[in-house]
Design an enzyme around this catalytic site. Structure first.
Site, short mmCIF file in Angstrom:
data_model
loop_
_atom_site.label_atom_id
_atom_site.label_comp_id
_atom_site.label_asym_id
_atom_site.label_seq_id
_atom_site.Cartn_x
_atom_site.Cartn_y
_atom_site.Cartn_z
N TYR A 1 31.65 51.78 27.60
CA TYR A 1 31.05 50.51 28.00
C TYR A 1 29.53 50.67 28.11
O TYR A 1 28.76 49.85 27.59
CB TYR A 1 31.65 50.05 29.34
CG TYR A 1 31.19 48.68 29.78
CD1 TYR A 1 31.96 47.55 29.52
CD2 TYR A 1 29.98 48.50 30.45
CE1 TYR A 1 31.54 46.29 29.91
CE2 TYR A 1 29.55 47.25 30.84
CZ TYR A 1 30.33 46.15 30.57
OH TYR A 1 29.91 44.91 30.97
N ASP B 1 32.75 38.36 35.30
CA ASP B 1 33.99 38.43 36.08
C ASP B 1 33.80 37.79 37.45
O ASP B 1 34.66 37.06 37.94
CB ASP B 1 34.43 39.89 36.24
CG ASP B 1 34.57 40.59 34.90
OD1 ASP B 1 34.64 39.90 33.88
OD2 ASP B 1 34.60 41.84 34.88
N SER C 1 40.40 43.09 38.57
CA SER C 1 40.85 43.33 39.94
C SER C 1 39.64 43.63 40.83
O SER C 1 39.65 43.29 42.01
CB SER C 1 41.86 44.48 39.98
OG SER C 1 41.33 45.63 39.36
N SER C 2 38.60 44.22 40.26
CA SER C 2 37.43 44.54 41.10
C SER C 2 36.66 43.28 41.49
O SER C 2 36.26 43.12 42.65
CB SER C 2 36.51 45.56 40.41
OG SER C 2 36.18 45.14 39.13
N SER D 1 43.19 48.90 53.19
CA SER D 1 43.84 48.22 52.07
C SER D 1 45.25 48.74 51.88
O SER D 1 45.55 49.89 52.22
CB SER D 1 42.98 48.43 50.83
OG SER D 1 43.79 48.65 49.73
N ALA E 1 44.05 46.63 34.10
CA ALA E 1 44.54 45.84 32.97
C ALA E 1 43.42 45.05 32.30
O ALA E 1 43.65 44.33 31.34
CB ALA E 1 45.64 44.89 33.43
N GLU F 1 29.07 45.94 42.34
CA GLU F 1 29.67 46.63 41.18
C GLU F 1 28.65 47.55 40.51
O GLU F 1 28.94 48.70 40.18
CB GLU F 1 30.15 45.55 40.21
CG GLU F 1 30.85 46.06 39.00
CD GLU F 1 32.37 46.00 39.12
OE1 GLU F 1 32.88 45.09 39.80
OE2 GLU F 1 33.02 46.87 38.55
N ASP G 1 27.96 38.90 28.11
CA ASP G 1 27.35 38.51 29.40
C ASP G 1 26.07 39.29 29.70
O ASP G 1 25.05 38.71 30.06
CB ASP G 1 28.36 38.55 30.56
CG ASP G 1 28.99 39.89 30.86
OD1 ASP G 1 28.79 40.84 30.07
OD2 ASP G 1 29.68 39.99 31.90
#
Ligand code: GLA
Length: 387
Positions: free
Chosen positions: A229, A177, A132-133, A68, A128, A165, A37
């Site tokens: 990363y 994502d 989730s972000s 949260s 995982a 992000e 990406d």
């Protein structure tokens, strides 16, 4: 309790008020196209049924307060102080929702913004590699877009999520994502060209073909804000510079012999992963459309090998999950997401799914690894307003 109900209940408990609305966005599995990406390449993710929900209520002042179910204390900041708070950092989990508010105001400078309470709950597994972000970003961005009447499109909201992000959380990720979470369609994957952000929906047809998609979460924690990363991203940029192109999107499989001559070995292998992975995404889309999901197995397996050997982002737990799934009859399997931990996926005949799961659990025990978490997912709908 659904994430939507949990968010609504939390908002009521902390503020004593009812939500104006509830919005949710899903996590995602990437079927194929990893680390392509941010190289302006191709990806083929799909949204899953696990969702994050944001319940939002207008306030009379200019304070944004986020709370949260996975944090003890609410965090609040006034709209006037938002820029400074983001620049200062140190917001921990609150950087996701506050980063979205900050990025959305910049993307829609004419929107009339006011204070809000935002309560967040999620059933997307954290750590995982299932985004989730992006699910937090998508739910909050959708909620604020409606609440503030900002009028941004889904693609613009995906960009808002990525800006949060990259610039508020500090993770140098691409846009896959957020796009998968905003644009998901039930039973289909989102074929995304990361250069143009054009998308096309590709029917997966798992269910009619008698196939199940299994997620094998290794429970090896990864983080994309640090380390590997970022390093991979830098290698790709170095590879593009060495080949005289603005991004690896402009390099094809035919260019690889030349690339091997001019790049050092490690950079070349990073480049080879991206270039061959882009081709595998195109081949997977074509194969799904022409022959259906039973014939994509080899492409998934080749993708995993490329990430293990060329891009070097797999870990022994991911390799074991993939090998064991294949040895027990999976049609295809590969790690999914950024790597260095997280989950692998396997495409399996419905009736073999339980056996594959049991075999992977047994193999992890025999190797002395932490027990994996294994569950099935269905390609599901993207971000939406629920109430
Ligand atoms: C993470 C990032 C994405 C993408 C994948 C790897 O999920 O958030 O942008 O780079 O890793 O394909």
């Amino acid at each position: 309790m659904t994430a939507q109900d949990a968010a609504t209940a939390l908002l009521r408990e902390v503020t004593g008020r009812e939500a104006d609305g509830v919005w949710s966005a899903p996590g995602r599995v990437n079927l194929i196209g990893e680390h392509t990406d941010y190289n302006e390449g191709f990806v083929l993710p799909f949204a899953i049924e696990h969702r994050t929900a944001a319940a939002v209520a207008r306030r009379d002042d200019d304070v944004i307060r986020v709370m949260s179910t996975f944090a003890e204390e609410p965090v609040q900041v006034s709209l006037g102080e938002l820029d400074d708070a983001i620049a200062r950092g140190g917001l921990d989990w609150a950087a996701y929702p506050l980063g979205v508010a900050w990025a959305l105001r910049r993307a829609a400078p004419d929107a009339e913004t006011f204070g809000v309470d935002i309560a967040i709950a999620s059933d997307v597994p954290v750590g995982a590699g299932l985004s989730s972000s992006a699910a937090i970003e998508g739910s909050v961005a959708s909620g604020l877009n409606d609440e503030w009447d900002a009028g941004l499109s889904r693609v613009e909201l995906a960009r808002v999520g990525r800006t949060a992000e990259n610039d508020a959380v500090g993770a140098p990720t691409g846009i896959m994502d957020q796009m998968a979470s905003m644009l998901g369609v039930a039973d289909a994957a989102t074929f995304l060209d990361c250069r143009t952000l054009e998308t096309d929906s590709v029917e997966l047809g798992f269910r009619p073909a008698g196939l199940t998609l299994l997620v094998m979460d290794t429970n090896v924690e990864h983080s994309h804000a640090t380390g590997g990363y970022r390093e991979r991203r830098e290698s790709c940029e170095a590879g593009a510079a060495g080949l005289g192109v603005s991004s690896l999107r402009d390099v094809t499989v035919e260019d690889l012999p030349h690339a091997e001559q001019v790049l050092d070995d490690v950079t070349f292998r990073r480049v080879r992963h991206i270039v061959t992975e882009n081709q595998r995404v195109l081949d997977t889309v074509w194969t799904l459309r022409s022959a259906g999901p039973r014939t994509i197995g080899e492409l998934l397996v080749a993708s995993h090998a490329s990430m293990r050997d060329d891009f070097e982002i797999s870990v022994p737990e991911l390799d074991l999950a993939v090998e064991t799934a294949l040895a027990n009859g999976a049609i295809g399997a590969r790690m999914t997401g950024g790597g260095f931990g997280g989950a692998a996926i396997a495409l399996i005949d419905d009736e073999k799914t339980a056996d594959v799961g049991a075999a992977v659990t047994a193999a992890f025990a025999a190797s002395g690894f932490t027990a994996p978490t294994i569950f099935t997912v269905r390609p599901s709908e993207g971000a939406r307003r629920d109430a």
